[in-house]
Design an enzyme around this catalytic site. Structure first.
Site, short mmCIF file in Angstrom:
data_model
loop_
_atom_site.label_atom_id
_atom_site.label_comp_id
_atom_site.label_asym_id
_atom_site.label_seq_id
_atom_site.Cartn_x
_atom_site.Cartn_y
_atom_site.Cartn_z
N VAL A 63 0.81 -1.22 0.00
CA VAL A 63 0.00 0.00 0.00
C VAL A 63 0.85 1.28 0.00
CG1 VAL A 63 -2.06 -1.02 1.05
CG2 VAL A 63 -0.31 0.02 2.52
N SER A 141 -5.74 4.85 15.58
CA SER A 141 -5.38 4.22 16.86
C SER A 141 -5.50 5.26 17.97
CB SER A 141 -3.94 3.72 16.81
OG SER A 141 -3.47 3.41 18.10
N TYR A 154 4.64 5.76 14.84
CA TYR A 154 3.28 5.20 14.77
C TYR A 154 2.24 6.26 15.16
CZ TYR A 154 -0.44 1.71 15.58
OH TYR A 154 -1.60 0.98 15.55
N ILE A 187 -5.65 -4.15 21.05
CA ILE A 187 -6.47 -5.25 20.53
C ILE A 187 -5.61 -6.51 20.42
CG2 ILE A 187 -8.00 -5.96 18.62
CD1 ILE A 187 -8.85 -3.32 20.15
P1 NAP Z 1 -1.52 -7.25 12.01
O1 NAP Z 1 -2.14 -8.44 12.66
O2 NAP Z 1 -0.06 -7.05 12.12
O3 NAP Z 1 -1.94 -7.26 10.45
C1 NAP Z 1 -1.50 -6.26 9.60
C2 NAP Z 1 -2.08 -6.46 8.22
O4 NAP Z 1 -1.57 -5.41 7.39
C3 NAP Z 1 -1.69 -7.77 7.56
O5 NAP Z 1 -2.77 -8.25 6.81
C4 NAP Z 1 -0.54 -7.37 6.63
O6 NAP Z 1 -0.43 -8.19 5.48
C5 NAP Z 1 -0.98 -5.97 6.21
N1 NAP Z 1 0.11 -5.15 5.75
C6 NAP Z 1 1.21 -4.76 6.45
N2 NAP Z 1 2.01 -4.00 5.68
C7 NAP Z 1 1.40 -3.90 4.47
C8 NAP Z 1 1.73 -3.26 3.26
N3 NAP Z 1 2.85 -2.56 3.11
N4 NAP Z 1 0.87 -3.36 2.21
C9 NAP Z 1 -0.28 -4.08 2.33
N5 NAP Z 1 -0.64 -4.72 3.46
C10 NAP Z 1 0.19 -4.63 4.52
O7 NAP Z 1 -2.19 -5.90 12.53
P2 NAP Z 1 -3.54 -5.62 13.33
O8 NAP Z 1 -3.24 -5.65 14.77
O9 NAP Z 1 -4.66 -6.46 12.79
O10 NAP Z 1 -3.77 -4.09 12.96
C11 NAP Z 1 -4.60 -3.68 11.87
C12 NAP Z 1 -4.71 -2.16 11.90
O11 NAP Z 1 -5.24 -1.75 13.16
C13 NAP Z 1 -3.37 -1.45 11.76
O12 NAP Z 1 -3.53 -0.28 10.99
C14 NAP Z 1 -3.03 -1.09 13.18
O13 NAP Z 1 -2.17 0.03 13.26
C15 NAP Z 1 -4.40 -0.79 13.74
N6 NAP Z 1 -4.46 -0.91 15.19
C16 NAP Z 1 -4.15 -2.08 15.82
C17 NAP Z 1 -4.19 -2.14 17.20
C18 NAP Z 1 -3.86 -3.40 17.97
O14 NAP Z 1 -3.77 -3.32 19.21
N7 NAP Z 1 -3.67 -4.54 17.32
C19 NAP Z 1 -4.55 -1.00 17.93
C20 NAP Z 1 -4.86 0.18 17.27
C21 NAP Z 1 -4.82 0.21 15.88
P3 NAP Z 1 0.67 -9.43 5.40
O15 NAP Z 1 0.13 -10.51 6.24
O16 NAP Z 1 0.73 -9.77 3.99
O17 NAP Z 1 1.95 -8.86 5.95
#
Ligand code: NAP
Length: 244
Positions: A63, A141, A154, A187
Protein backbone atom coordinates in the site's frame (compact mmCIF):
# COMPACT_ATOMS: atom_id res chain seq x y z
CA UNK A 1 -28.48 -3.01 2.36
CA UNK A 2 -24.93 -4.26 2.23
CA UNK A 3 -25.75 -7.43 0.30
CA UNK A 4 -24.14 -7.35 -3.18
CA UNK A 5 -21.90 -4.36 -2.45
CA UNK A 6 -18.15 -4.54 -3.05
CA UNK A 7 -15.42 -3.63 -0.57
CA UNK A 8 -11.68 -3.09 -0.72
CA UNK A 9 -9.96 -3.93 2.57
CA UNK A 10 -6.22 -3.38 3.00
CA UNK A 11 -4.34 -5.81 5.24
CA UNK A 12 -7.11 -8.40 4.95
CA UNK A 13 -5.09 -11.51 5.74
CA UNK A 14 -4.58 -11.24 9.48
CA UNK A 15 -5.82 -9.71 12.72
CA UNK A 16 -8.35 -6.91 12.55
CA UNK A 17 -8.43 -6.77 8.73
CA UNK A 18 -9.18 -10.49 8.40
CA UNK A 19 -12.07 -10.13 10.84
CA UNK A 20 -13.42 -7.05 9.00
CA UNK A 21 -13.43 -9.03 5.73
CA UNK A 22 -15.34 -11.87 7.40
CA UNK A 23 -17.87 -9.58 9.07
CA UNK A 24 -18.63 -7.78 5.76
CA UNK A 25 -18.74 -11.06 3.81
CA UNK A 26 -21.28 -12.46 6.29
CA UNK A 27 -23.53 -9.57 5.21
CA UNK A 28 -23.10 -10.48 1.53
CA UNK A 29 -20.36 -7.97 0.66
CA UNK A 30 -17.88 -9.11 -2.01
CA UNK A 31 -14.30 -8.56 -0.87
CA UNK A 32 -11.11 -7.49 -2.64
CA UNK A 33 -8.40 -7.54 0.01
CA UNK A 34 -4.80 -6.36 -0.17
CA UNK A 35 -1.85 -7.96 1.58
CA UNK A 36 1.89 -7.51 1.45
CA UNK A 37 3.48 -10.93 1.78
CA UNK A 38 1.74 -13.97 3.21
CA UNK A 39 0.44 -15.82 0.12
CA UNK A 40 -0.60 -18.79 2.29
CA UNK A 41 -2.81 -16.60 4.46
CA UNK A 42 -4.23 -14.87 1.38
CA UNK A 43 -5.36 -18.15 -0.23
CA UNK A 44 -6.82 -19.36 3.07
CA UNK A 45 -8.72 -16.08 3.41
CA UNK A 46 -10.06 -16.35 -0.16
CA UNK A 47 -11.40 -19.80 0.74
CA UNK A 48 -12.90 -18.69 4.05
CA UNK A 49 -14.69 -15.74 2.47
CA UNK A 50 -15.73 -17.72 -0.61
CA UNK A 51 -17.37 -20.28 1.69
CA UNK A 52 -19.59 -17.46 2.97
CA UNK A 53 -21.04 -17.21 -0.55
CA UNK A 54 -19.39 -13.99 -1.74
CA UNK A 55 -16.79 -13.21 -4.37
CA UNK A 56 -13.40 -12.79 -2.66
CA UNK A 57 -9.98 -12.13 -4.10
CA UNK A 58 -6.63 -11.26 -2.54
CA UNK A 59 -4.24 -8.84 -4.25
CA UNK A 60 -0.58 -8.72 -3.35
CA UNK A 61 0.13 -5.01 -3.17
CA UNK A 62 2.33 -2.82 -1.01
CA UNK A 63 0.00 0.00 0.00
CA UNK A 64 2.98 2.32 0.43
CA UNK A 65 3.60 2.27 -3.33
CA UNK A 66 1.54 4.82 -5.26
CA UNK A 67 2.05 2.93 -8.54
CA UNK A 68 1.32 -0.55 -7.15
CA UNK A 69 -1.92 0.72 -5.62
CA UNK A 70 -2.86 2.40 -8.90
CA UNK A 71 -2.38 -0.84 -10.86
CA UNK A 72 -4.16 -2.92 -8.21
CA UNK A 73 -7.16 -0.58 -8.07
CA UNK A 74 -7.47 -0.86 -11.87
CA UNK A 75 -7.42 -4.68 -11.61
CA UNK A 76 -9.98 -4.64 -8.81
CA UNK A 77 -12.43 -2.31 -10.56
CA UNK A 78 -12.10 -4.40 -13.74
CA UNK A 79 -12.92 -7.56 -11.78
CA UNK A 80 -15.52 -6.20 -9.31
CA UNK A 81 -17.03 -3.18 -11.12
CA UNK A 82 -18.36 -0.69 -8.57
CA UNK A 83 -16.65 -0.29 -5.20
CA UNK A 84 -18.82 1.08 -2.39
CA UNK A 85 -16.61 0.49 0.67
CA UNK A 86 -12.91 1.10 1.36
CA UNK A 87 -11.31 0.06 4.65
CA UNK A 88 -7.75 1.32 5.16
CA UNK A 89 -6.56 -1.17 7.75
CA UNK A 90 -3.02 -2.18 6.69
CA UNK A 91 -0.53 -1.00 9.26
CA UNK A 92 2.78 -1.77 10.91
CA UNK A 93 4.71 -0.81 14.03
CA UNK A 94 8.48 -0.25 14.30
CA UNK A 95 8.64 0.82 17.94
CA UNK A 96 11.65 2.37 19.63
CA UNK A 97 12.44 5.35 21.79
CA UNK A 98 13.09 8.44 19.71
CA UNK A 99 16.79 8.39 20.56
CA UNK A 100 17.15 4.90 19.04
CA UNK A 101 14.59 5.20 16.24
CA UNK A 102 16.16 4.84 12.81
CA UNK A 103 15.09 7.11 9.97
CA UNK A 104 13.98 4.06 7.96
CA UNK A 105 11.68 2.94 10.78
CA UNK A 106 10.08 6.36 10.85
CA UNK A 107 9.66 6.48 7.06
CA UNK A 108 8.34 2.90 6.71
CA UNK A 109 5.62 3.45 9.30
CA UNK A 110 4.51 6.76 7.76
CA UNK A 111 4.61 5.29 4.24
CA UNK A 112 2.48 2.25 5.05
CA UNK A 113 0.12 3.60 7.72
CA UNK A 114 -0.50 7.11 6.37
CA UNK A 115 0.58 7.35 2.76
CA UNK A 116 -1.00 3.93 2.17
CA UNK A 117 -4.41 5.43 2.96
CA UNK A 118 -3.72 8.43 0.74
CA UNK A 119 -2.80 6.04 -2.10
CA UNK A 120 -5.97 3.96 -1.93
CA UNK A 121 -8.27 6.97 -1.49
CA UNK A 122 -6.51 8.87 -4.28
CA UNK A 123 -7.00 6.01 -6.74
CA UNK A 124 -10.51 5.01 -5.62
CA UNK A 125 -12.18 8.35 -5.05
CA UNK A 126 -13.03 8.89 -8.74
CA UNK A 127 -15.04 5.65 -8.51
CA UNK A 128 -16.88 6.88 -5.40
CA UNK A 129 -17.53 10.33 -6.86
CA UNK A 130 -18.86 8.87 -10.12
CA UNK A 131 -21.27 6.69 -8.10
CA UNK A 132 -22.00 9.58 -5.74
CA UNK A 133 -21.65 7.01 -2.99
CA UNK A 134 -18.82 5.68 -0.86
CA UNK A 135 -17.89 4.66 2.66
CA UNK A 136 -14.26 5.15 3.58
CA UNK A 137 -13.15 3.82 6.97
CA UNK A 138 -9.61 4.45 8.18
CA UNK A 139 -8.19 2.41 11.05
CA UNK A 140 -6.31 4.87 13.22
CA UNK A 141 -5.38 4.22 16.86
CA UNK A 142 -5.74 5.77 20.31
CA UNK A 143 -1.97 6.26 20.03
CA UNK A 144 -2.76 8.92 17.42
CA UNK A 145 -4.89 10.70 20.03
CA UNK A 146 -2.73 10.26 23.13
CA UNK A 147 0.82 9.69 21.87
CA UNK A 148 2.86 6.85 23.32
CA UNK A 149 6.45 6.37 24.43
CA UNK A 150 8.42 4.45 21.83
CA UNK A 151 5.86 5.17 19.11
CA UNK A 152 6.78 8.58 17.69
CA UNK A 153 6.50 7.17 14.17
CA UNK A 154 3.28 5.20 14.77
CA UNK A 155 1.57 8.02 16.69
CA UNK A 156 2.43 10.51 13.94
CA UNK A 157 1.04 8.17 11.27
CA UNK A 158 -2.19 7.54 13.18
CA UNK A 159 -2.71 11.22 14.09
CA UNK A 160 -2.04 12.06 10.44
CA UNK A 161 -4.72 9.58 9.46
CA UNK A 162 -7.22 11.52 11.57
CA UNK A 163 -6.38 14.79 9.78
CA UNK A 164 -6.62 13.00 6.45
CA UNK A 165 -10.00 11.49 7.42
CA UNK A 166 -11.50 14.86 8.36
CA UNK A 167 -10.17 16.59 5.23
CA UNK A 168 -11.42 13.84 2.90
CA UNK A 169 -14.76 13.95 4.73
CA UNK A 170 -15.05 17.70 4.15
CA UNK A 171 -14.03 17.43 0.47
CA UNK A 172 -16.35 14.57 -0.42
CA UNK A 173 -19.38 14.99 1.88
CA UNK A 174 -21.48 16.81 -0.71
CA UNK A 175 -20.65 14.11 -3.24
CA UNK A 176 -22.22 11.32 -1.17
CA UNK A 177 -18.99 9.95 0.28
CA UNK A 178 -18.54 9.43 4.03
CA UNK A 179 -15.08 9.15 5.54
CA UNK A 180 -14.60 8.16 9.17
CA UNK A 181 -11.86 6.84 11.41
CA UNK A 182 -11.85 4.14 14.04
CA UNK A 183 -9.35 4.47 16.88
CA UNK A 184 -8.82 1.11 18.58
CA UNK A 185 -7.02 0.76 21.89
CA UNK A 186 -5.04 -2.42 22.58
CA UNK A 187 -6.47 -5.25 20.53
CA UNK A 188 -5.46 -8.88 20.80
CA UNK A 189 -3.64 -9.53 17.47
CA UNK A 190 -0.11 -10.39 16.29
CA UNK A 191 0.71 -6.67 16.50
CA UNK A 192 0.31 -6.69 20.28
CA UNK A 193 1.61 -10.21 20.99
CA UNK A 194 5.00 -8.86 22.12
CA UNK A 195 3.27 -7.04 24.96
CA UNK A 196 2.85 -10.47 26.61
CA UNK A 197 0.15 -12.00 28.76
CA UNK A 198 0.83 -9.78 31.75
CA UNK A 199 0.56 -6.68 29.62
CA UNK A 200 1.21 -3.70 31.93
CA UNK A 201 -1.09 -1.60 29.72
CA UNK A 202 -4.07 -3.62 30.95
CA UNK A 203 -3.95 -1.81 34.29
CA UNK A 204 -4.44 1.47 32.44
CA UNK A 205 -7.55 0.21 30.59
CA UNK A 206 -10.70 0.92 32.63
CA UNK A 207 -12.26 -2.33 31.34
CA UNK A 208 -9.09 -4.27 32.33
CA UNK A 209 -8.83 -6.29 29.14
CA UNK A 210 -7.64 -6.12 25.55
CA UNK A 211 -10.25 -5.66 22.84
CA UNK A 212 -10.89 -8.23 20.12
CA UNK A 213 -10.68 -7.95 16.34
CA UNK A 214 -14.32 -9.03 16.28
CA UNK A 215 -15.32 -5.98 18.32
CA UNK A 216 -13.52 -3.67 15.88
CA UNK A 217 -15.15 -5.39 12.91
CA UNK A 218 -18.64 -4.71 14.32
CA UNK A 219 -17.91 -0.97 14.45
CA UNK A 220 -16.51 -1.04 10.92
CA UNK A 221 -19.64 -2.86 9.76
CA UNK A 222 -21.76 -0.05 11.24
CA UNK A 223 -19.67 2.61 9.47
CA UNK A 224 -19.90 0.68 6.20
CA UNK A 225 -23.67 0.35 6.45
CA UNK A 226 -26.56 2.75 5.78
CA UNK A 227 -27.10 2.97 9.57
CA UNK A 228 -24.24 5.52 9.64
CA UNK A 229 -25.25 7.54 6.56
CA UNK A 230 -25.28 10.89 8.45
CA UNK A 231 -21.89 10.34 10.10
CA UNK A 232 -18.76 11.70 8.45
CA UNK A 233 -15.42 13.08 9.63
CA UNK A 234 -15.86 11.27 12.94
CA UNK A 235 -13.21 9.46 14.97
CA UNK A 236 -14.70 6.68 17.09
CA UNK A 237 -12.60 5.30 19.94
CA UNK A 238 -13.02 1.61 20.72
CA UNK A 239 -10.63 1.09 23.59
CA UNK A 240 -12.33 -0.07 26.79
CA UNK A 241 -12.15 3.53 28.01
CA UNK A 242 -8.35 3.86 27.68
CA UNK A 243 -8.22 7.27 26.01
CA UNK A 244 -11.24 8.99 27.59
P1 NAP B 1 -1.52 -7.25 12.01
O1 NAP B 1 -2.14 -8.44 12.66
O2 NAP B 1 -0.06 -7.05 12.12
O3 NAP B 1 -1.94 -7.26 10.45
C1 NAP B 1 -1.50 -6.26 9.60
C2 NAP B 1 -2.08 -6.46 8.22
O4 NAP B 1 -1.57 -5.41 7.39
C3 NAP B 1 -1.69 -7.77 7.56
O5 NAP B 1 -2.77 -8.25 6.81
C4 NAP B 1 -0.54 -7.37 6.63
O6 NAP B 1 -0.43 -8.19 5.48
C5 NAP B 1 -0.98 -5.97 6.21
N1 NAP B 1 0.11 -5.15 5.75
C6 NAP B 1 1.21 -4.76 6.45
N2 NAP B 1 2.01 -4.00 5.68
C7 NAP B 1 1.40 -3.90 4.47
C8 NAP B 1 1.73 -3.26 3.26
N3 NAP B 1 2.85 -2.56 3.11
N4 NAP B 1 0.87 -3.36 2.21
C9 NAP B 1 -0.28 -4.08 2.33
N5 NAP B 1 -0.64 -4.72 3.46
C10 NAP B 1 0.19 -4.63 4.52
O7 NAP B 1 -2.19 -5.90 12.53
P2 NAP B 1 -3.54 -5.62 13.33
O8 NAP B 1 -3.24 -5.65 14.77
O9 NAP B 1 -4.66 -6.46 12.79
O10 NAP B 1 -3.77 -4.09 12.96
C11 NAP B 1 -4.60 -3.68 11.87
C12 NAP B 1 -4.71 -2.16 11.90
O11 NAP B 1 -5.24 -1.75 13.16
C13 NAP B 1 -3.37 -1.45 11.76
O12 NAP B 1 -3.53 -0.28 10.99
C14 NAP B 1 -3.03 -1.09 13.18
O13 NAP B 1 -2.17 0.03 13.26
C15 NAP B 1 -4.40 -0.79 13.74
N6 NAP B 1 -4.46 -0.91 15.19
C16 NAP B 1 -4.15 -2.08 15.82
C17 NAP B 1 -4.19 -2.14 17.20
C18 NAP B 1 -3.86 -3.40 17.97
O14 NAP B 1 -3.77 -3.32 19.21
N7 NAP B 1 -3.67 -4.54 17.32
C19 NAP B 1 -4.55 -1.00 17.93
C20 NAP B 1 -4.86 0.18 17.27
C21 NAP B 1 -4.82 0.21 15.88
P3 NAP B 1 0.67 -9.43 5.40
O15 NAP B 1 0.13 -10.51 6.24
O16 NAP B 1 0.73 -9.77 3.99
O17 NAP B 1 1.95 -8.86 5.95
Amino acid sequence: MLNGKNAVVTGGTRGIGAEICKRLAEKGVNIAFLYSGREDLASAQEETLGALGVKAKGYKCNVASFDEVKTTVKEITKEFGKIQILVNNAGITRDNLLMFMKEKDFDDVIDINLKGAYNTIKHLYPVFVKQRYGKIINISSVTGLMGNEGQVNYAASKAGLIGLTKSVARELASLGVCCNAVAPGFIDTEMTKDLGENNPMIDKIPMKRLGTAEEISKLVLFLASEDSDYITGEVIRIDGGLAM
